[in-house]
Design a protein around this motif. Structure first.
Motif, PDB file in Angstrom:
ATOM      1  N   SER A  63      73.548  63.107  43.477  1.00 24.12           N
ATOM      2  CA  SER A  63      73.518  61.727  42.987  1.00 24.12           C
ATOM      3  C   SER A  63      72.399  60.911  43.629  1.00 24.12           C
ATOM      4  CB  SER A  63      74.873  61.058  43.177  1.00 24.12           C
ATOM      5  OG  SER A  63      75.265  61.107  44.515  1.00 24.12           O
ATOM      6  N   ILE A  64      71.824  61.400  44.705  1.00 21.60           N
ATOM      7  CA  ILE A  64      70.655  60.756  45.312  1.00 21.60           C
ATOM      8  C   ILE A  64      69.487  60.739  44.323  1.00 21.60           C
ATOM      9  CG2 ILE A  64      68.875  61.069  47.089  1.00 21.60           C
ATOM     10  CD1 ILE A  64      71.107  62.035  48.960  1.00 21.60           C
ATOM     11  N   VAL A  65      69.366  61.801  43.545  1.00 22.48           N
ATOM     12  CA  VAL A  65      68.261  61.913  42.585  1.00 22.48           C
ATOM     13  C   VAL A  65      68.316  60.784  41.561  1.00 22.48           C
ATOM     14  CG1 VAL A  65      67.275  63.362  40.765  1.00 22.48           C
ATOM     15  CG2 VAL A  65      68.084  64.403  42.877  1.00 22.48           C
ATOM     16  N   SER A  66      69.439  60.592  40.941  1.00 21.22           N
ATOM     17  CA  SER A  66      69.581  59.575  39.906  1.00 21.22           C
ATOM     18  C   SER A  66      69.391  58.173  40.476  1.00 21.22           C
ATOM     19  CB  SER A  66      70.949  59.684  39.237  1.00 21.22           C
ATOM     20  OG  SER A  66      71.105  58.684  38.273  1.00 21.22           O
ATOM     21  N   ALA A  67      69.981  57.906  41.623  1.00 20.90           N
ATOM     22  CA  ALA A  67      69.856  56.578  42.228  1.00 20.90           C
ATOM     23  C   ALA A  67      68.413  56.273  42.594  1.00 20.90           C
ATOM     24  CB  ALA A  67      70.752  56.476  43.459  1.00 20.90           C
ATOM     25  N   THR A  68      67.733  57.241  43.162  1.00 20.63           N
ATOM     26  CA  THR A  68      66.353  57.024  43.584  1.00 20.63           C
ATOM     27  C   THR A  68      65.419  56.827  42.398  1.00 20.63           C
ATOM     28  OG1 THR A  68      66.772  58.334  45.575  1.00 20.63           O
ATOM     29  CG2 THR A  68      64.463  57.990  44.934  1.00 20.63           C
ATOM     30  N   GLY A  72      64.024  53.205  41.583  1.00 18.26           N
ATOM     31  CA  GLY A  72      62.561  53.244  41.720  1.00 18.26           C
ATOM     32  C   GLY A  72      61.847  52.849  40.438  1.00 18.26           C
ATOM     33  N   SER A  73      62.323  53.335  39.315  1.00 17.35           N
ATOM     34  CA  SER A  73      61.681  52.979  38.043  1.00 17.35           C
ATOM     35  C   SER A  73      61.943  51.518  37.694  1.00 17.35           C
ATOM     36  CB  SER A  73      62.158  53.889  36.915  1.00 17.35           C
ATOM     37  OG  SER A  73      63.536  53.710  36.672  1.00 17.35           O
ATOM     38  N   SER A  74      63.117  51.020  38.023  1.00 12.96           N
ATOM     39  CA  SER A  74      63.407  49.602  37.799  1.00 12.96           C
ATOM     40  C   SER A  74      62.529  48.736  38.695  1.00 12.96           C
ATOM     41  CB  SER A  74      64.874  49.294  38.085  1.00 12.96           C
ATOM     42  OG  SER A  74      65.700  50.000  37.201  1.00 12.96           O
ATOM     43  N   ARG A  75      62.328  49.192  39.908  1.00 13.08           N
ATOM     44  CA  ARG A  75      61.496  48.437  40.854  1.00 13.08           C
ATOM     45  C   ARG A  75      60.053  48.390  40.383  1.00 13.08           C
ATOM     46  NH1 ARG A  75      60.588  49.479  47.298  1.00 13.08           N
ATOM     47  NH2 ARG A  75      59.588  47.485  47.662  1.00 13.08           N
ATOM     48  N   SER A  76      59.548  49.501  39.881  1.00 17.67           N
ATOM     49  CA  SER A  76      58.166  49.500  39.423  1.00 17.67           C
ATOM     50  C   SER A  76      58.003  48.652  38.161  1.00 17.67           C
ATOM     51  CB  SER A  76      57.676  50.929  39.174  1.00 17.67           C
ATOM     52  OG  SER A  76      58.373  51.508  38.092  1.00 17.67           O
ATOM     53  N   ALA A  77      59.033  48.589  37.343  1.00 15.87           N
ATOM     54  CA  ALA A  77      58.960  47.782  36.122  1.00 15.87           C
ATOM     55  C   ALA A  77      59.017  46.294  36.434  1.00 15.87           C
ATOM     56  CB  ALA A  77      60.090  48.161  35.171  1.00 15.87           C
ATOM     57  N   ALA A  82      64.376  42.735  44.411  1.00 17.17           N
ATOM     58  CA  ALA A  82      64.997  42.269  45.654  1.00 17.17           C
ATOM     59  C   ALA A  82      66.233  43.114  45.932  1.00 17.17           C
ATOM     60  CB  ALA A  82      65.372  40.801  45.524  1.00 17.17           C
ATOM     61  N   ASP A  83      66.554  43.276  47.186  1.00 15.56           N
ATOM     62  CA  ASP A  83      67.749  44.024  47.588  1.00 15.56           C
ATOM     63  C   ASP A  83      67.724  45.468  47.120  1.00 15.56           C
ATOM     64  OD1 ASP A  83      68.810  41.710  48.778  1.00 15.56           O
ATOM     65  OD2 ASP A  83      69.646  41.078  46.863  1.00 15.56           O
ATOM     66  N   PHE A  84      66.570  46.123  47.230  1.00  9.83           N
ATOM     67  CA  PHE A  84      66.431  47.515  46.808  1.00  9.83           C
ATOM     68  C   PHE A  84      67.512  48.389  47.429  1.00  9.83           C
ATOM     69  CE2 PHE A  84      64.859  51.811  47.395  1.00  9.83           C
ATOM     70  CZ  PHE A  84      64.365  52.132  46.150  1.00  9.83           C
ATOM     71  N   ASP A  85      67.731  48.229  48.732  1.00  9.30           N
ATOM     72  CA  ASP A  85      68.696  49.082  49.440  1.00  9.30           C
ATOM     73  C   ASP A  85      70.116  48.924  48.907  1.00  9.30           C
ATOM     74  OD1 ASP A  85      66.571  49.907  50.972  1.00  9.30           O
ATOM     75  OD2 ASP A  85      67.090  48.641  52.690  1.00  9.30           O
ATOM     76  N   SER A  86      70.542  47.705  48.687  1.00  4.78           N
ATOM     77  CA  SER A  86      71.913  47.503  48.217  1.00  4.78           C
ATOM     78  C   SER A  86      72.075  47.960  46.766  1.00  4.78           C
ATOM     79  CB  SER A  86      72.337  46.044  48.380  1.00  4.78           C
ATOM     80  OG  SER A  86      71.543  45.200  47.590  1.00  4.78           O
ATOM     81  N   ILE A  87      71.047  47.794  45.960  1.00  4.60           N
ATOM     82  CA  ILE A  87      71.113  48.282  44.577  1.00  4.60           C
ATOM     83  C   ILE A  87      71.157  49.796  44.564  1.00  4.60           C
ATOM     84  CG2 ILE A  87      69.878  48.427  42.378  1.00  4.60           C
ATOM     85  CD1 ILE A  87      68.789  45.594  43.016  1.00  4.60           C
ATOM     86  N   TRP A  88      70.338  50.443  45.409  1.00  3.35           N
ATOM     87  CA  TRP A  88      70.330  51.898  45.484  1.00  3.35           C
ATOM     88  C   TRP A  88      71.701  52.409  45.944  1.00  3.35           C
ATOM     89  CZ3 TRP A  88      71.409  55.692  48.923  1.00  3.35           C
ATOM     90  CH2 TRP A  88      71.001  56.983  48.591  1.00  3.35           C
ATOM     91  N   LEU A  89      72.259  51.784  46.971  1.00  5.69           N
ATOM     92  CA  LEU A  89      73.561  52.208  47.490  1.00  5.69           C
ATOM     93  C   LEU A  89      74.645  52.066  46.427  1.00  5.69           C
ATOM     94  CD1 LEU A  89      75.246  53.212  49.885  1.00  5.69           C
ATOM     95  CD2 LEU A  89      75.565  50.815  50.538  1.00  5.69           C
ATOM     96  N   THR A  90      74.620  50.974  45.697  1.00  7.70           N
ATOM     97  CA  THR A  90      75.611  50.761  44.639  1.00  7.70           C
ATOM     98  C   THR A  90      75.479  51.820  43.551  1.00  7.70           C
ATOM     99  OG1 THR A  90      75.616  48.393  45.070  1.00  7.70           O
ATOM    100  CG2 THR A  90      76.461  49.108  42.939  1.00  7.70           C
ATOM    101  N   TRP A  91      74.260  52.114  43.149  1.00 16.64           N
ATOM    102  CA  TRP A  91      74.008  53.133  42.124  1.00 16.64           C
ATOM    103  C   TRP A  91      74.499  54.491  42.620  1.00 16.64           C
ATOM    104  CZ3 TRP A  91      69.677  52.160  38.331  1.00 16.64           C
ATOM    105  CH2 TRP A  91      69.568  53.186  37.390  1.00 16.64           C
ATOM    106  N   TRP A  92      74.142  54.835  43.857  1.00 14.84           N
ATOM    107  CA  TRP A  92      74.522  56.128  44.417  1.00 14.84           C
ATOM    108  C   TRP A  92      76.046  56.248  44.544  1.00 14.84           C
ATOM    109  CZ3 TRP A  92      76.750  57.175  49.289  1.00 14.84           C
ATOM    110  CH2 TRP A  92      76.838  58.541  49.601  1.00 14.84           C
TER     111      TRP A  92
END
Length: 105
Positions: A63-68, A72-77, A82-92
């Motif tokens: 599940s690390i793959v999908s979250a990253t 990551g793609s949302s961040r580049s878009a 903001a809050d990359f870490d908390s969004i990643w953790l929630t997704w994961w």
């Protein structure tokens, strides 16, 4: 396909939606490969050690793959989500929890 359709029809661009769908697909493929290779495949729930391997490999690791890729793609878009870490953790956590709940159903 479902992730692509949902994301492209809501707020995502085609490129971001494709990246998220690719991440979701890779998560499933990696999880299936790891469980098949290291956790006794379809008999992963026959022994306690295989259940632990399933949880570690399919739920936590893949599940690390999908979250990253997704965040990551949302961040580049959006250029600097903001809050990359908390969004990643929630997704994961969502993906990992889903794998654990649905796995034995």
């Amino acid at each position: 396909m479902g992730a692509f359709v949902v994301n492209v029809s809501t707020a995502g661009s085609a490129a971001t939606s494709l990246a998220i769908a690719a991440g979701n697909t890779l998560e499933g493929l990696l999880g299936a490969y790891l469980v098949d290779r290291y956790a006794n495949g379809t008999r992963a729930f026959d022994h306690a050690q295989d259940v632990f391997k399933f949880a570690a490999l399919a739920a936590l690791l893949s599940s690390i793959v999908s979250a990253t890729i997704g965040v990551g793609s949302s961040r580049s878009a959006v250029r600097g989500v903001a809050d990359f870490d908390s969004i990643w953790l929630t997704w994961w956590l969502g993906d990992a929890t889903g794998a654990l709940i649905v796995a034995r159903s």
